[in-house]
Design a protein around this motif. Structure first.
Motif, PDB file in Angstrom:
ATOM      1  N   THR A   1       2.835 -13.557  39.708  1.00 13.51           N
ATOM      2  CA  THR A   1       3.638 -14.774  39.659  1.00 13.51           C
ATOM      3  C   THR A   1       4.994 -14.503  40.294  1.00 13.51           C
ATOM      4  O   THR A   1       5.487 -13.372  40.261  1.00 13.51           O
TER       5      THR A   1
ATOM      6  N   SER B   1     -10.977 -17.526  38.958  1.00 13.91           N
ATOM      7  CA  SER B   1     -10.194 -18.769  38.938  1.00 13.91           C
ATOM      8  C   SER B   1      -9.566 -19.110  40.285  1.00 13.91           C
ATOM      9  O   SER B   1      -9.237 -20.261  40.535  1.00 13.91           O
ATOM     10  N   GLY B   2      -9.356 -18.125  41.133  1.00 14.47           N
ATOM     11  CA  GLY B   2      -8.691 -18.354  42.409  1.00 14.47           C
ATOM     12  C   GLY B   2      -7.180 -18.405  42.309  1.00 14.47           C
ATOM     13  O   GLY B   2      -6.482 -18.568  43.294  1.00 14.47           O
ATOM     14  N   GLU B   3      -6.645 -18.233  41.091  1.00 19.61           N
ATOM     15  CA  GLU B   3      -5.201 -18.283  40.897  1.00 19.61           C
ATOM     16  C   GLU B   3      -4.570 -16.963  41.303  1.00 19.61           C
ATOM     17  O   GLU B   3      -5.169 -15.904  41.168  1.00 19.61           O
ATOM     18  N   LYS B   4      -3.331 -17.043  41.792  1.00 20.91           N
ATOM     19  CA  LYS B   4      -2.614 -15.833  42.180  1.00 20.91           C
ATOM     20  C   LYS B   4      -2.396 -14.953  40.964  1.00 20.91           C
ATOM     21  O   LYS B   4      -2.092 -15.439  39.875  1.00 20.91           O
ATOM     22  N   VAL B   5      -2.545 -13.656  41.159  1.00 16.78           N
ATOM     23  CA  VAL B   5      -2.392 -12.699  40.067  1.00 16.78           C
ATOM     24  C   VAL B   5      -0.925 -12.395  39.813  1.00 16.78           C
ATOM     25  O   VAL B   5      -0.490 -12.277  38.684  1.00 16.78           O
TER      26      VAL B   5
ATOM     27  N   ARG C   1      -5.592 -12.725  44.372  1.00 17.30           N
ATOM     28  CA  ARG C   1      -6.059 -13.814  43.517  1.00 17.30           C
ATOM     29  C   ARG C   1      -7.128 -13.309  42.558  1.00 17.30           C
ATOM     30  O   ARG C   1      -7.867 -12.380  42.870  1.00 17.30           O
ATOM     31  N   ASP C   2      -7.219 -13.968  41.415  1.00 16.35           N
ATOM     32  CA  ASP C   2      -8.299 -13.698  40.484  1.00 16.35           C
ATOM     33  C   ASP C   2      -9.584 -14.249  41.097  1.00 16.35           C
ATOM     34  O   ASP C   2      -9.609 -15.396  41.549  1.00 16.35           O
TER      35      ASP C   2
ATOM     36  N   THR D   1       4.287 -10.414  45.481  1.00 11.47           N
ATOM     37  CA  THR D   1       2.936 -10.093  45.930  1.00 11.47           C
ATOM     38  C   THR D   1       2.996  -9.200  47.162  1.00 11.47           C
ATOM     39  O   THR D   1       2.288  -8.196  47.256  1.00 11.47           O
TER      40      THR D   1
ATOM     41  N   LYS E   1     -10.683  -8.928  42.024  1.00 13.54           N
ATOM     42  CA  LYS E   1      -9.630  -9.742  42.633  1.00 13.54           C
ATOM     43  C   LYS E   1      -9.961  -9.974  44.105  1.00 13.54           C
ATOM     44  O   LYS E   1     -10.710  -9.222  44.714  1.00 13.54           O
TER      45      LYS E   1
END
Length: 105
Positions: free
Chosen positions: A96, A90-94, A86-87, A50, A14
């Motif tokens: 939500t 993918s760059g997506e937030k882990v 973030r992952d 987060t 991450k």
């Protein structure tokens, strides 16, 4: 006004984005020392999950000693933004913001 740094680093697949008041070479060879982590303090109802997760993980930390190769970037910034996890792929937030309610069947 004290300096504020945004520290972005890899940890366990991450990408973490934290804010700190002090960043320097560590006494441990090959490491960077990050001290005085900065977290938002919310007294109201709105809570950033987060920020809460990062505070739970690092809230009692006096100093982080990060391997230099894990650091992506250190930026000196004027004000604190949103901390993030973030992952790495993918760059997506882990984390939500809110879980979606289950739909009745």
């Amino acid at each position: 006004m004290k300096a504020l740094y945004k520290v972005t680093f890899f940890n366990a697949g991450k990408i973490y984005e934290l804010y700190a008041r002090q960043v320097s070479s560590s006494g441990l060879w090959g490491f960077t020392e990050v001290r005085d982590l900065v977290f938002d303090v919310h007294d109201g109802i709105v809570v950033d999950p987060t920020e809460e997760r990062l505070r739970d993980e690092f809230g009692q930390t006096q100093a982080l000693h990060l391997p230099m190769q894990s650091i992506v970037r250190i930026e000196e910034v004027e004000r604190k933004g949103a901390s993030a996890i973030r992952d790495a792929a993918s760059g997506e937030k882990v984390v939500t913001p809110f879980p979606l309610p289950a739909r009745p069947k």
